[in-house]
Design a protein around this motif. Structure first.
Motif, PDB file in Angstrom:
ATOM      1  N   ALA A  95       0.830  -1.212   0.000  1.00 32.14           N
ATOM      2  CA  ALA A  95       0.000   0.000   0.000  1.00 32.14           C
ATOM      3  C   ALA A  95       0.863   1.259   0.000  1.00 32.14           C
ATOM      4  O   ALA A  95       0.527   2.241  -0.677  1.00 32.14           O
ATOM      5  N   PHE A  96       1.973   1.243   0.736  1.00 35.60           N
ATOM      6  CA  PHE A  96       2.830   2.425   0.804  1.00 35.60           C
ATOM      7  C   PHE A  96       3.653   2.603  -0.471  1.00 35.60           C
ATOM      8  O   PHE A  96       3.921   3.737  -0.883  1.00 35.60           O
ATOM      9  N   ILE A  97       4.045   1.510  -1.116  1.00 40.97           N
ATOM     10  CA  ILE A  97       4.788   1.619  -2.381  1.00 40.97           C
ATOM     11  C   ILE A  97       3.893   2.217  -3.467  1.00 40.97           C
ATOM     12  O   ILE A  97       4.339   3.040  -4.274  1.00 40.97           O
ATOM     13  N   ILE A  98       2.644   1.804  -3.480  1.00 42.09           N
ATOM     14  CA  ILE A  98       1.706   2.311  -4.490  1.00 42.09           C
ATOM     15  C   ILE A  98       1.522   3.820  -4.364  1.00 42.09           C
ATOM     16  O   ILE A  98       1.326   4.509  -5.364  1.00 42.09           O
ATOM     17  N   LYS A  99       1.616   4.353  -3.132  1.00 43.99           N
ATOM     18  CA  LYS A  99       1.406   5.791  -2.911  1.00 43.99           C
ATOM     19  C   LYS A  99       2.621   6.653  -3.276  1.00 43.99           C
ATOM     20  O   LYS A  99       2.512   7.867  -3.317  1.00 43.99           O
ATOM     21  N   PRO A 158       6.907   5.856   5.602  1.00 46.84           N
ATOM     22  CA  PRO A 158       6.003   4.752   5.931  1.00 46.84           C
ATOM     23  C   PRO A 158       6.505   3.410   5.414  1.00 46.84           C
ATOM     24  O   PRO A 158       6.359   2.385   6.075  1.00 46.84           O
ATOM     25  N   LEU A 159       7.131   3.417   4.249  1.00 45.15           N
ATOM     26  CA  LEU A 159       7.677   2.187   3.695  1.00 45.15           C
ATOM     27  C   LEU A 159       8.806   1.644   4.575  1.00 45.15           C
ATOM     28  O   LEU A 159       8.898   0.436   4.803  1.00 45.15           O
ATOM     29  N   ALA A 160       9.642   2.531   5.089  1.00 36.50           N
ATOM     30  CA  ALA A 160      10.740   2.103   5.957  1.00 36.50           C
ATOM     31  C   ALA A 160      10.215   1.441   7.226  1.00 36.50           C
ATOM     32  O   ALA A 160      10.756   0.429   7.693  1.00 36.50           O
ATOM     33  N   ILE A 161       9.135   1.978   7.783  1.00 33.91           N
ATOM     34  CA  ILE A 161       8.542   1.387   8.987  1.00 33.91           C
ATOM     35  C   ILE A 161       7.991  -0.005   8.671  1.00 33.91           C
ATOM     36  O   ILE A 161       8.197  -0.948   9.445  1.00 33.91           O
ATOM     37  N   SER A 162       7.314  -0.156   7.545  1.00 35.31           N
ATOM     38  CA  SER A 162       6.754  -1.467   7.208  1.00 35.31           C
ATOM     39  C   SER A 162       7.853  -2.475   6.859  1.00 35.31           C
ATOM     40  O   SER A 162       7.700  -3.670   7.132  1.00 35.31           O
ATOM     41  N   VAL A 182      15.480   7.194  12.634  1.00 38.97           N
ATOM     42  CA  VAL A 182      14.734   6.839  11.421  1.00 38.97           C
ATOM     43  C   VAL A 182      13.590   7.821  11.194  1.00 38.97           C
ATOM     44  O   VAL A 182      13.391   8.315  10.081  1.00 38.97           O
ATOM     45  N   GLU A 183      12.853   8.126  12.252  1.00 37.76           N
ATOM     46  CA  GLU A 183      11.732   9.054  12.120  1.00 37.76           C
ATOM     47  C   GLU A 183      12.194  10.448  11.700  1.00 37.76           C
ATOM     48  O   GLU A 183      11.610  11.058  10.817  1.00 37.76           O
ATOM     49  N   LEU A 184      13.223  10.938  12.332  1.00 35.47           N
ATOM     50  CA  LEU A 184      13.709  12.281  11.990  1.00 35.47           C
ATOM     51  C   LEU A 184      14.374  12.310  10.619  1.00 35.47           C
ATOM     52  O   LEU A 184      14.299  13.310   9.912  1.00 35.47           O
TER      53      LEU A 184
END
Length: 145
Positions: free
Chosen positions: A21-25, A46-50, A138-140
């Protein structure tokens, strides 16, 4: 062992679905210059988190000795995104459904990591602090590149 693999497979399936879902976005810009702008790289947060969820679930499935560290790293990273969004450090681009699913998975992963439920290598205080620091990084990184 059956319970560990079942939880790992469930987390892995959630990670695959969210990653897709995140790659598609992700929007790939036209032109060479746009690839060097911050807005382009923010999309990959978001992709990194998943992907962290995928790695943690794989380690949990095989019973790797670093499982608790990767579970804690994912847990901190996934929970810090909505926390930083709420306190105003940055605006999260993770959709609401992703935030809810990742937060539930993060709480489960942190509980598994800190209680050492499956009798894997215990998470030391240093490793717990390091996973929290890496989660913050990672977040920052994806929000202040």
């Amino acid at each position: 062992m059956k319970k560990r693999k079942t939880i790992a497979l469930l987390l892995f399936i959630i990670g695959i679905v969210l990653s897709t879902a995140f790659i598609i976005k992700i929007e790939f810009p036209q032109g060479f210059e746009a690839y060097f702008k911050r807005e382009y790289y923010n999309q990959f947060g978001p992709l990194a988190i998943s992907v962290e969820l995928l790695i943690a679930s794989y380690y949990l499935f095989i019973g790797h000795k670093k499982t608790n560290f990767t579970l804690a790293l994912f847990g901190f990273t996934a929970l810090l995104d909505p926390i930083f969004n709420q306190i105003g450090i940055f605006n999260s681009i993770v959709p609401l459904y992703g935030t809810i699913i990742l937060s539930v998975c993060a709480l489960l992963c942190l509980w598994l990591a800190f209680t050492n439920t499956f009798k894997l290598k215990r998470l030391s205080i240093l490793a717990a602090v390091l996973s929290a620091i890496l989660g913050i990084f990672v977040e920052l990184f994806f929000n202040y590149l």
